[in-house]
Design a protein around this motif. Structure first.
Motif, PDB file in Angstrom:
ATOM      1  N   GLY A 172       0.777  -1.233   0.000  1.00  0.00           N
ATOM      2  CA  GLY A 172       0.000   0.000   0.000  1.00  0.00           C
ATOM      3  C   GLY A 172       0.811   1.287   0.000  1.00  0.00           C
ATOM      4  O   GLY A 172       0.272   2.357   0.263  1.00  0.00           O
ATOM      5  N   LEU A 173       2.112   1.198  -0.315  1.00  0.00           N
ATOM      6  CA  LEU A 173       2.940   2.399  -0.324  1.00  0.00           C
ATOM      7  C   LEU A 173       2.886   3.141  -1.656  1.00  0.00           C
ATOM      8  O   LEU A 173       3.385   4.264  -1.751  1.00  0.00           O
ATOM      9  CB  LEU A 173       4.384   2.051   0.019  1.00  0.00           C
ATOM     10  CG  LEU A 173       4.596   1.501   1.427  1.00  0.00           C
ATOM     11  CD1 LEU A 173       6.057   1.212   1.671  1.00  0.00           C
ATOM     12  CD2 LEU A 173       4.076   2.475   2.464  1.00  0.00           C
ATOM     13  N   CYS A 174       2.316   2.504  -2.670  1.00  0.00           N
ATOM     14  CA  CYS A 174       2.125   3.165  -3.967  1.00  0.00           C
ATOM     15  C   CYS A 174       0.961   2.479  -4.676  1.00  0.00           C
ATOM     16  O   CYS A 174       0.494   1.425  -4.252  1.00  0.00           O
ATOM     17  CB  CYS A 174       3.400   3.127  -4.804  1.00  0.00           C
ATOM     18  SG  CYS A 174       3.978   1.476  -5.179  1.00  0.00           S
ATOM     19  N   ASP A 175       0.499   3.093  -5.760  1.00  0.00           N
ATOM     20  CA  ASP A 175      -0.699   2.607  -6.447  1.00  0.00           C
ATOM     21  C   ASP A 175      -0.451   1.516  -7.480  1.00  0.00           C
ATOM     22  O   ASP A 175      -1.379   0.799  -7.853  1.00  0.00           O
ATOM     23  CB  ASP A 175      -1.405   3.771  -7.147  1.00  0.00           C
ATOM     24  CG  ASP A 175      -1.951   4.772  -6.139  1.00  0.00           C
ATOM     25  OD1 ASP A 175      -2.269   4.359  -5.011  1.00  0.00           O
ATOM     26  OD2 ASP A 175      -2.047   5.961  -6.491  1.00  0.00           O
ATOM     27  N   SER A 176       0.786   1.403  -7.976  1.00  0.00           N
ATOM     28  CA  SER A 176       1.055   0.426  -9.042  1.00  0.00           C
ATOM     29  C   SER A 176       2.507  -0.022  -8.981  1.00  0.00           C
ATOM     30  O   SER A 176       3.339   0.599  -8.321  1.00  0.00           O
ATOM     31  CB  SER A 176       0.781   1.058 -10.406  1.00  0.00           C
ATOM     32  OG  SER A 176       1.729   2.080 -10.665  1.00  0.00           O
ATOM     33  N   GLY A 177       2.791  -1.093  -9.715  1.00  0.00           N
ATOM     34  CA  GLY A 177       4.171  -1.564  -9.815  1.00  0.00           C
ATOM     35  C   GLY A 177       5.061  -0.520 -10.464  1.00  0.00           C
ATOM     36  O   GLY A 177       6.223  -0.358 -10.102  1.00  0.00           O
ATOM     37  N   GLY A 178       4.501   0.224 -11.433  1.00  0.00           N
ATOM     38  CA  GLY A 178       5.264   1.290 -12.091  1.00  0.00           C
ATOM     39  C   GLY A 178       5.637   2.399 -11.127  1.00  0.00           C
ATOM     40  O   GLY A 178       6.749   2.935 -11.158  1.00  0.00           O
ATOM     41  N   ALA A 179       4.705   2.748 -10.251  1.00  0.00           N
ATOM     42  CA  ALA A 179       4.987   3.768  -9.234  1.00  0.00           C
ATOM     43  C   ALA A 179       6.047   3.244  -8.259  1.00  0.00           C
ATOM     44  O   ALA A 179       6.899   4.000  -7.787  1.00  0.00           O
ATOM     45  CB  ALA A 179       3.714   4.149  -8.495  1.00  0.00           C
ATOM     46  N   GLY A 180       6.000   1.945  -7.978  1.00  0.00           N
ATOM     47  CA  GLY A 180       7.014   1.329  -7.122  1.00  0.00           C
ATOM     48  C   GLY A 180       8.392   1.410  -7.759  1.00  0.00           C
ATOM     49  O   GLY A 180       9.383   1.719  -7.096  1.00  0.00           O
ATOM     50  N   LYS A 181       8.447   1.161  -9.068  1.00  0.00           N
ATOM     51  CA  LYS A 181       9.722   1.265  -9.792  1.00  0.00           C
ATOM     52  C   LYS A 181      10.272   2.679  -9.715  1.00  0.00           C
ATOM     53  O   LYS A 181      11.477   2.888  -9.565  1.00  0.00           O
ATOM     54  CB  LYS A 181       9.542   0.850 -11.249  1.00  0.00           C
ATOM     55  CG  LYS A 181       9.384  -0.641 -11.442  1.00  0.00           C
ATOM     56  CD  LYS A 181       9.254  -0.991 -12.920  1.00  0.00           C
ATOM     57  CE  LYS A 181       9.097  -2.492 -13.097  1.00  0.00           C
ATOM     58  NZ  LYS A 181       9.017  -2.877 -14.509  1.00  0.00           N
ATOM     59  N   ALA A 182       9.389   3.678  -9.811  1.00  0.00           N
ATOM     60  CA  ALA A 182       9.814   5.082  -9.746  1.00  0.00           C
ATOM     61  C   ALA A 182      10.394   5.409  -8.366  1.00  0.00           C
ATOM     62  O   ALA A 182      11.407   6.115  -8.268  1.00  0.00           O
ATOM     63  CB  ALA A 182       8.647   6.001 -10.074  1.00  0.00           C
ATOM     64  N   LEU A 183       9.774   4.895  -7.306  1.00  0.00           N
ATOM     65  CA  LEU A 183      10.293   5.124  -5.947  1.00  0.00           C
ATOM     66  C   LEU A 183      11.688   4.524  -5.800  1.00  0.00           C
ATOM     67  O   LEU A 183      12.589   5.147  -5.237  1.00  0.00           O
ATOM     68  CB  LEU A 183       9.359   4.506  -4.904  1.00  0.00           C
ATOM     69  CG  LEU A 183       8.045   5.223  -4.632  1.00  0.00           C
ATOM     70  CD1 LEU A 183       7.163   4.378  -3.718  1.00  0.00           C
ATOM     71  CD2 LEU A 183       8.293   6.586  -4.017  1.00  0.00           C
ATOM     72  N   VAL A 184      11.859   3.308  -6.323  1.00  0.00           N
ATOM     73  CA  VAL A 184      13.162   2.642  -6.236  1.00  0.00           C
ATOM     74  C   VAL A 184      14.202   3.419  -7.040  1.00  0.00           C
ATOM     75  O   VAL A 184      15.307   3.685  -6.558  1.00  0.00           O
ATOM     76  CB  VAL A 184      13.064   1.179  -6.725  1.00  0.00           C
ATOM     77  CG1 VAL A 184      14.442   0.526  -6.729  1.00  0.00           C
ATOM     78  CG2 VAL A 184      12.108   0.379  -5.845  1.00  0.00           C
ATOM     79  N   ALA A 185      13.850   3.810  -8.271  1.00  0.00           N
ATOM     80  CA  ALA A 185      14.781   4.535  -9.134  1.00  0.00           C
ATOM     81  C   ALA A 185      15.202   5.869  -8.521  1.00  0.00           C
ATOM     82  O   ALA A 185      16.322   6.332  -8.738  1.00  0.00           O
ATOM     83  CB  ALA A 185      14.153   4.767 -10.506  1.00  0.00           C
ATOM     84  N   ALA A 186      14.319   6.479  -7.729  1.00  0.00           N
ATOM     85  CA  ALA A 186      14.613   7.765  -7.093  1.00  0.00           C
ATOM     86  C   ALA A 186      15.484   7.603  -5.842  1.00  0.00           C
ATOM     87  O   ALA A 186      15.849   8.586  -5.206  1.00  0.00           O
ATOM     88  CB  ALA A 186      13.307   8.475  -6.734  1.00  0.00           C
ATOM     89  N   GLY A 187      15.801   6.352  -5.479  1.00  0.00           N
ATOM     90  CA  GLY A 187      16.641   6.118  -4.303  1.00  0.00           C
ATOM     91  C   GLY A 187      15.914   6.277  -2.990  1.00  0.00           C
ATOM     92  O   GLY A 187      16.542   6.504  -1.954  1.00  0.00           O
ATOM     93  N   GLU A 188      14.597   6.139  -3.006  1.00  0.00           N
ATOM     94  CA  GLU A 188      13.802   6.357  -1.800  1.00  0.00           C
ATOM     95  C   GLU A 188      13.483   5.073  -1.033  1.00  0.00           C
ATOM     96  O   GLU A 188      12.715   5.109  -0.079  1.00  0.00           O
ATOM     97  CB  GLU A 188      12.513   7.081  -2.177  1.00  0.00           C
ATOM     98  CG  GLU A 188      12.785   8.435  -2.791  1.00  0.00           C
ATOM     99  CD  GLU A 188      11.546   9.297  -2.904  1.00  0.00           C
ATOM    100  OE1 GLU A 188      10.635   9.149  -2.079  1.00  0.00           O
ATOM    101  OE2 GLU A 188      11.520  10.114  -3.833  1.00  0.00           O
TER     102      GLU A 188
END
Length: 71
Positions: free
Chosen positions: A21-37
């Motif tokens: 529940g930390l993001c809405d989609s797998g793509g949003a999850g990828k963006a969080l990881v790519a941002a170093g968060e």
């Protein structure tokens, strides 16, 4: 702290973020990881589909996910 019950051997990091529940989609999850968060066991993780197994801890935006075996 959020406990996530792992069904199977592992879950990909981006999918874990979505399922917890930390993001809405797998793509949003990828963006969080790519941002170093996202940290896995205290270390910044930049591999979007890193395999997360039972016993590991993932932290993002002040929320810690403890991955535990199902059952």
């Amino acid at each position: 702290m959020v406990d996530f019950e792992l069904e199977g051997e592992y879950v990909e990091l981006n999918q874990l973020l979505k399922l917890a529940g930390l993001c809405d989609s797998g793509g949003a999850g990828k963006a969080l990881v790519a941002a170093g968060e996202v940290r896995v066991d205290g270390t910044v993780e930049l591999r979007k589909t890193c395999k997360i197994r039972a016993g590991q801890r993932v932290r993002c935006h002040g929320v810690e996910i403890r991955v535990v075996p199902a059952g």
